[in-house]
Design a protein around this motif. Structure first.
Motif, PDB file in Angstrom:
ATOM      1  N   PHE A 326       0.817  -1.213   0.000  1.00 51.92           N
ATOM      2  CA  PHE A 326       0.000   0.000   0.000  1.00 51.92           C
ATOM      3  C   PHE A 326       0.855   1.269   0.000  1.00 51.92           C
ATOM      4  O   PHE A 326       0.319   2.372   0.023  1.00 51.92           O
ATOM      5  CB  PHE A 326      -0.900   0.028   1.249  1.00 51.92           C
ATOM      6  N   ARG A 327       2.169   1.113  -0.039  1.00 47.72           N
ATOM      7  CA  ARG A 327       3.066   2.244   0.180  1.00 47.72           C
ATOM      8  C   ARG A 327       2.766   3.424  -0.722  1.00 47.72           C
ATOM      9  O   ARG A 327       2.598   4.556  -0.254  1.00 47.72           O
ATOM     10  CB  ARG A 327       4.525   1.798   0.011  1.00 47.72           C
ATOM     11  N   ASP A 328       2.703   3.229  -2.019  1.00 47.69           N
ATOM     12  CA  ASP A 328       2.578   4.347  -2.940  1.00 47.69           C
ATOM     13  C   ASP A 328       1.262   5.094  -2.743  1.00 47.69           C
ATOM     14  O   ASP A 328       1.233   6.331  -2.737  1.00 47.69           O
ATOM     15  CB  ASP A 328       2.693   3.854  -4.387  1.00 47.69           C
ATOM     16  N   ARG A 329       0.173   4.354  -2.554  1.00 40.27           N
ATOM     17  CA  ARG A 329      -1.123   5.004  -2.391  1.00 40.27           C
ATOM     18  C   ARG A 329      -1.205   5.769  -1.068  1.00 40.27           C
ATOM     19  O   ARG A 329      -1.716   6.890  -1.020  1.00 40.27           O
ATOM     20  CB  ARG A 329      -2.238   3.966  -2.473  1.00 40.27           C
ATOM     21  N   ILE A 330      -0.678   5.170   0.003  1.00 38.27           N
ATOM     22  CA  ILE A 330      -0.726   5.839   1.309  1.00 38.27           C
ATOM     23  C   ILE A 330       0.190   7.063   1.310  1.00 38.27           C
ATOM     24  O   ILE A 330      -0.170   8.127   1.824  1.00 38.27           O
ATOM     25  CB  ILE A 330      -0.350   4.863   2.432  1.00 38.27           C
ATOM     26  N   HIS A 331       1.370   6.920   0.717  1.00 33.83           N
ATOM     27  CA  HIS A 331       2.315   8.034   0.662  1.00 33.83           C
ATOM     28  C   HIS A 331       1.693   9.214  -0.088  1.00 33.83           C
ATOM     29  O   HIS A 331       1.747  10.362   0.385  1.00 33.83           O
ATOM     30  CB  HIS A 331       3.598   7.584  -0.028  1.00 33.83           C
ATOM     31  N   ALA A 332       1.093   8.944  -1.214  1.00 34.06           N
ATOM     32  CA  ALA A 332       0.475  10.018  -2.006  1.00 34.06           C
ATOM     33  C   ALA A 332      -0.697  10.644  -1.254  1.00 34.06           C
ATOM     34  O   ALA A 332      -0.882  11.874  -1.276  1.00 34.06           O
ATOM     35  CB  ALA A 332       0.001   9.465  -3.350  1.00 34.06           C
ATOM     36  N   ALA A 333      -1.472   9.807  -0.565  1.00 33.32           N
ATOM     37  CA  ALA A 333      -2.628  10.320   0.175  1.00 33.32           C
ATOM     38  C   ALA A 333      -2.197  11.195   1.347  1.00 33.32           C
ATOM     39  O   ALA A 333      -2.838  12.198   1.654  1.00 33.32           O
ATOM     40  CB  ALA A 333      -3.484   9.160   0.671  1.00 33.32           C
ATOM     41  N   LEU A 334      -1.111  10.820   2.007  1.00 31.64           N
ATOM     42  CA  LEU A 334      -0.599  11.643   3.108  1.00 31.64           C
ATOM     43  C   LEU A 334      -0.116  12.996   2.594  1.00 31.64           C
ATOM     44  O   LEU A 334      -0.340  14.031   3.241  1.00 31.64           O
ATOM     45  CB  LEU A 334       0.537  10.912   3.826  1.00 31.64           C
TER      46      LEU A 334
END
Length: 492
Positions: A326-334
């Motif tokens: 989930f790293r990329d999606r969570i990073h972008a959302a943060l």
């Protein structure tokens, strides 16, 4: 005036009511020395409230914040209204949304300070917003604004903090996000997960710190609360995950205040099986002791506690596991959620205070373990909540090599109705909210956190008579002596 050394001169007597802990104009705790004081504070006794110069910043408005709000009301407000300050306009707008749009917002200082103005009858609800979300202006920032000083970021200090956190957790600097306090970190993570992943309610697994649950209850999309993190709770968790439409699973390692642990490997396997991110609060475990990234997709923590230690500045962090699917999606959302960054002076203080964090934590580990062993054998102690003494195999699954069991424990006494207040009143430790301080600190946790829902807390296994103790840097022999003195004074 000489600075009071709280290691050898704790704030614990009735005459110390309302004094700041620590000896700083930006202290983030306040002395509540008697059990009676805690009860009267929760009952909003005017005499107790008046005596409190400060308090935990999300709960008690710092004097500098009061002055700031008074000034904002004069400059931008209107008769009969109230206001709260925020670090940016988007936070002020979120507060206004929480108030159902009754009010208005003002950008006060070009993006670095904003205010939400609202009718007086909404003041308590607005204070709930700032308490639950942590979206508050720090006392240092308020002080700077009142003095017409330039508000600026301390980029070098922030980078040092991010690098330090990345190194201690085996992650990349780019995956470390900083916030004004631990609750702000959780709140912005919750917002980011909702917008970036969505997928239904969150699940809170295990009894958490009070406002961690409140955020999930009071802000979309909702939460399924499973307080038992043992075998029965895992059965409930599996059934819920099988139903699908789960946004994320939250867990504390260990939890606050019971210091209990779930089966971490089983928790990880379930979340992976059902492709749900696992979000872990490791504030209590601390980076020196546990490696939450063995199981977590994301961790969030309060830097106000062990990382700072001095009880004079707040901060929080979210760290994304670079290996998480989930790293990329969570990073972008943060990134999209905003809120990342610290006020400059707070960053400088946190950076300086955290330099000796591993050494402080090692001493706290040793002293707390010795105290837990002592209390476990004491005839007037009914139960000690401490990772070494409960759920040990679960804790070992994430304990770092050389790591300990942390600096926090909770106790329940025999005949608690009479013994808990008597013991608390006699205990020669600093007494007030928060944990992880360089000096030892005690509080009747359940009364402070759940006074309006004591029966509900007890239905989840959290006694109203529980006393939570955070151990500091006092000599081990001194700590044992103080507990012996307080316990020996209780009736057999």
């Amino acid at each position: 005036m000489a600075v009071r050394n709280l290691l050898i001169e704790p704030l614990w007597e009735a005459r110390d009511l309302g004094k700041p802990i620590a000896d700083s104009p930006h202290a983030v705790s306040v002395c509540l020395p008697l059990w009676e004081h805690v009860v009267r504070y929760e009952e909003n006794d005017p005499a107790i409230v008046k005596a409190m110069w400060c308090g935990y910043p999300r709960f008690v408005m710092h004097p500098q914040l009061k002055q700031l709000h008074d000034r904002l009301l004069v400059d931008y407000g209107q008769s009969g209204g109230c206001c709260l300050s925020f670090c940016d306009l988007s936070a002020a707008r979120r507060c206004l949304d929480f108030l159902k749009g009754e009010g208005r917002v003002v950008d006060v200082d070009q993006g670095s300070l904003a205010a939400c103005f609202f009718p007086e009858q909404h003041f308590e609800l607005a204070c709930q917003y700032r308490r639950h979300t942590g979206e508050i202006v720090s006392s240092r920032q308020a002080d700077a604004f009142l003095k017409n000083q330039l508000v600026k970021r301390a980029e070098e200090a922030e980078l040092s903090i991010r690098q330090r956190l990345a190194d201690w957790n085996g992650q990349e600097v780019a995956d470390v996000f900083l916030y004004g306090n631990g609750m702000a970190a959780h709140y912005h993570l919750h917002r980011a997960i909702q917008t970036g992943l969505g997928g239904g309610n969150s699940i809170q697994f295990g009894f958490p710190y009070v406002d961690i649950l409140k955020v999930q209850q009071k802000f979309p999309p909702g939460v399924d609360f499973i307080w038992d993190n043992g075998p029965a709770g895992f059965q409930q968790l599996k059934q819920r995950l099988e139903q699908g439409h789960v946004m994320a699973v939250y867990a504390e390692l260990p939890n606050n205040p019971l210091l209990s642990m779930p089966d971490c490997i089983q928790l990880k396997e379930l979340c992976q099986k059902y492709q749900v991110p696992l979000l872990v609060d490791d504030t209590v475990g601390s980076y020196a002791n546990v490696d939450s990234f063995r199981i977590a997709d994301v961790t969030y923590s309060s830097l106000t506690k062990y990382f700072n230690g001095a009880c004079d500045a707040m901060g929080g962090t979210v760290i994304v596991n670079g290996n998480s699917p989930f790293r990329d999606r969570i990073h972008a959302a943060l990134r999209d959620a905003g809120g990342d960054g610290l006020y400059g002076e707070d960053a400088v203080v946190l950076e300086a205070n955290s330099q000796d964090y591993p050494e402080r934590m090692a001493q706290m580990n040793q002293t707390t373990e010795s105290l837990a062993d002592f209390l476990q054998q004491h005839p007037k102690v009914a139960r000690v909540h401490y990772p070494k003494l409960q759920d040990n195999a679960c804790y070992e699954a994430i304990r770092k090599e050389g790591g300990g069991y942390g600096g926090l424990l909770s106790i329940e006494l025999l005949n608690p109705e009479t013994n808990a207040p008597a013991f608390y009143d006699k205990l020669r430790l600093n007494k007030g909210p928060t944990l992880g301080t360089n000096f030892s600190l005690a509080c009747p946790y359940t009364l402070l956190a759940h006074y309006d829902e004591l029966e509900w807390a007890e239905s989840c296994g959290v006694s109203r008579w529980l006393i939570r103790i955070s151990i500091g840097l006092e000599p081990e022999s001194e700590i044992i002596s103080r507990f012996t003195e307080a316990l020996d004074g209780l009736p057999s």
